[in-house]
Design a protein around this motif. Structure first.
Motif, PDB file in Angstrom:
ATOM      1  N   UNK A   1       0.806  -1.211   0.000  1.00 32.04           N
ATOM      2  CA  UNK A   1       0.000   0.000   0.000  1.00 32.04           C
ATOM      3  C   UNK A   1       0.848   1.273   0.000  1.00 32.04           C
ATOM      4  N   UNK A   2       2.180   1.156  -0.079  1.00 34.97           N
ATOM      5  CA  UNK A   2       3.025   2.339  -0.187  1.00 34.97           C
ATOM      6  C   UNK A   2       2.633   3.114  -1.443  1.00 34.97           C
ATOM      7  N   UNK A   3       2.730   4.436  -1.380  1.00 36.57           N
ATOM      8  CA  UNK A   3       2.227   5.301  -2.449  1.00 36.57           C
ATOM      9  C   UNK A   3       2.745   4.927  -3.834  1.00 36.57           C
ATOM     10  N   UNK A   4       4.070   4.703  -3.960  1.00 33.30           N
ATOM     11  CA  UNK A   4       4.613   4.407  -5.287  1.00 33.30           C
ATOM     12  C   UNK A   4       4.137   3.042  -5.794  1.00 33.30           C
ATOM     13  N   UNK A   5       4.041   2.075  -4.906  1.00 31.32           N
ATOM     14  CA  UNK A   5       3.568   0.740  -5.292  1.00 31.32           C
ATOM     15  C   UNK A   5       2.074   0.773  -5.596  1.00 31.32           C
ATOM     16  N   UNK A   6       1.350   1.599  -4.844  1.00 30.99           N
ATOM     17  CA  UNK A   6      -0.086   1.731  -5.058  1.00 30.99           C
ATOM     18  C   UNK A   6      -0.380   2.234  -6.467  1.00 30.99           C
ATOM     19  N   UNK A   7       0.326   3.274  -6.884  1.00 29.80           N
ATOM     20  CA  UNK A   7       0.113   3.830  -8.221  1.00 29.80           C
ATOM     21  C   UNK A   7       0.360   2.754  -9.269  1.00 29.80           C
ATOM     22  N   UNK A   8       1.415   1.970  -9.066  1.00 31.08           N
ATOM     23  CA  UNK A   8       1.737   0.897 -10.002  1.00 31.08           C
ATOM     24  C   UNK A   8       0.629  -0.158 -10.023  1.00 31.08           C
ATOM     25  N   UNK A   9       0.091  -0.521  -8.852  1.00 27.16           N
ATOM     26  CA  UNK A   9      -0.975  -1.529  -8.775  1.00 27.16           C
ATOM     27  C   UNK A   9      -2.269  -1.020  -9.403  1.00 27.16           C
ATOM     28  N   UNK A  10      -2.601   0.237  -9.175  1.00 28.51           N
ATOM     29  CA  UNK A  10      -3.815   0.800  -9.782  1.00 28.51           C
ATOM     30  C   UNK A  10      -3.650   0.863 -11.305  1.00 28.51           C
ATOM     31  N   UNK A  11      -2.473   1.310 -11.758  1.00 29.77           N
ATOM     32  CA  UNK A  11      -2.201   1.347 -13.205  1.00 29.77           C
ATOM     33  C   UNK A  11      -2.292  -0.049 -13.808  1.00 29.77           C
ATOM     34  N   UNK A  12      -1.742  -1.027 -13.097  1.00 34.70           N
ATOM     35  CA  UNK A  12      -1.769  -2.425 -13.543  1.00 34.70           C
ATOM     36  C   UNK A  12      -3.219  -2.881 -13.727  1.00 34.70           C
ATOM     37  N   UNK A  13      -4.063  -2.502 -12.784  1.00 33.02           N
ATOM     38  CA  UNK A  13      -5.473  -2.881 -12.877  1.00 33.02           C
ATOM     39  C   UNK A  13      -6.115  -2.252 -14.119  1.00 33.02           C
ATOM     40  N   UNK A  14      -5.947  -0.943 -14.270  1.00 36.15           N
ATOM     41  CA  UNK A  14      -6.632  -0.250 -15.360  1.00 36.15           C
ATOM     42  C   UNK A  14      -6.022  -0.504 -16.738  1.00 36.15           C
ATOM     43  N   UNK A  15      -4.769  -0.948 -16.795  1.00 35.42           N
ATOM     44  CA  UNK A  15      -4.176  -1.237 -18.101  1.00 35.42           C
ATOM     45  C   UNK A  15      -4.246  -2.709 -18.482  1.00 35.42           C
ATOM     46  N   UNK A  16      -4.283  -3.601 -17.490  1.00 40.97           N
ATOM     47  CA  UNK A  16      -4.269  -5.041 -17.797  1.00 40.97           C
ATOM     48  C   UNK A  16      -5.503  -5.766 -17.290  1.00 40.97           C
ATOM     49  N   UNK A  17      -5.740  -5.701 -15.991  1.00 45.27           N
ATOM     50  CA  UNK A  17      -6.772  -6.531 -15.368  1.00 45.27           C
ATOM     51  C   UNK A  17      -8.170  -6.204 -15.877  1.00 45.27           C
ATOM     52  N   UNK A  18      -8.457  -4.946 -16.106  1.00 48.70           N
ATOM     53  CA  UNK A  18      -9.793  -4.535 -16.531  1.00 48.70           C
ATOM     54  C   UNK A  18     -10.192  -5.199 -17.855  1.00 48.70           C
ATOM     55  N   UNK A  19      -9.221  -5.670 -18.609  1.00 49.63           N
ATOM     56  CA  UNK A  19      -9.507  -6.317 -19.896  1.00 49.63           C
ATOM     57  C   UNK A  19     -10.101  -7.712 -19.736  1.00 49.63           C
ATOM     58  N   UNK A  20     -10.126  -8.228 -18.523  1.00 52.01           N
ATOM     59  CA  UNK A  20     -10.755  -9.525 -18.278  1.00 52.01           C
ATOM     60  C   UNK A  20     -12.285  -9.377 -18.272  1.00 52.01           C
ATOM     61  N   UNK A  21     -12.772  -8.195 -17.949  1.00 55.41           N
ATOM     62  CA  UNK A  21     -14.221  -7.995 -17.845  1.00 55.41           C
ATOM     63  C   UNK A  21     -14.966  -8.336 -19.142  1.00 55.41           C
ATOM     64  N   UNK A  22     -14.495  -7.908 -20.317  1.00 57.87           N
ATOM     65  CA  UNK A  22     -15.202  -8.291 -21.551  1.00 57.87           C
ATOM     66  C   UNK A  22     -15.243  -9.804 -21.778  1.00 57.87           C
ATOM     67  N   UNK A  23     -14.241 -10.518 -21.286  1.00 65.34           N
ATOM     68  CA  UNK A  23     -14.208 -11.980 -21.391  1.00 65.34           C
ATOM     69  C   UNK A  23     -15.445 -12.570 -20.704  1.00 65.34           C
TER      70      UNK A  23
END
Length: 189
Positions: A137-159
């Motif tokens: 949950x550290x700020x720099x890691x958080x930004x990376x995790x949120x970006x990871x979600x919106x750039x990669x993980x969110x693409x599972x939803x159309x599946x």
């Protein structure tokens, strides 16, 4: 068997809502994050391998994640169903999960995505970090995790949407109001 996937970016409330759903429907909660943290805390060989990957804010490779997930499901042969929290994160993982579940004569019943904006996510995670001290949950890691979600993980939803299994719920508001929205969807299954 009732099998749910709870989707949402870090801080969307997946863990909070999963705990309430587990109690109501007597499901087994499988959180890849919890599994990883348990292996890290236990200093298992897998935990040592995963520790560095997570510490850098990266996703654990599919092969490791899927093997651990299958192990957790097999530990609970009499389960009424499962809640998958934090998994799948890629279409390849979703396909692997479908194939595994099909092999044990079940499938995903419903996928629920908790919609929460980025500003709310950052506020929630800052508060969670104060309480739990989670290193991811550290700020720099958080930004990376949120970006990871919106750039990669969110693409599972159309599946899952293509399978007719996706429902979306507003993840901002009172915990009980959000829970009611979830149970209204789940009770249809």
């Amino acid at each position: 068997m009732l099998n749910l996937v709870i989707f949402g970016p870090p801080g969307a409330g997946k863990g909070t809502q999963s705990a309430k759903l587990i109690e109501k429907y007597q499901l087994i909660h499988i959180s890849t994050g919890d599994i990883f943290r348990a292996h890290i805390k236990g200093q298992t060989p897998l935990g040592q391998q995963v520790s560095q990957i997570i510490a850098e804010g990266n996703l654990v490779p599919d092969s490791i994640t899927i093997a651990m997930l299958e192990e957790e499901v097999k530990k609970n042969p009499d389960a009424k169903g499962f809640i998958f929290d934090g998994f799948p994160r890629t279409v390849a993982q979703a396909e692997a999960l479908d194939a595994f579940l099909e092999g044990i004569n079940t499938s995903i019943s419903v996928v629920i995505a908790l919609d929460v904006n980025e500003e709310e996510l950052k506020a929630r995670i800052a508060k969670r970090k104060e309480i739990s001290g989670r290193s991811d949950d550290d700020a720099d890691k958080l930004v990376k995790r949120i970006d990871e979600y919106f750039t990669k993980t969110v693409h599972v939803l159309p599946y899952y949407e293509a399978q007719g299994k996706l429902s979306k719920v507003d993840g901002i508001g009172e915990i009980d109001t959000i829970f009611k929205s979830l149970t209204d969807i789940i009770d249809n299954y």
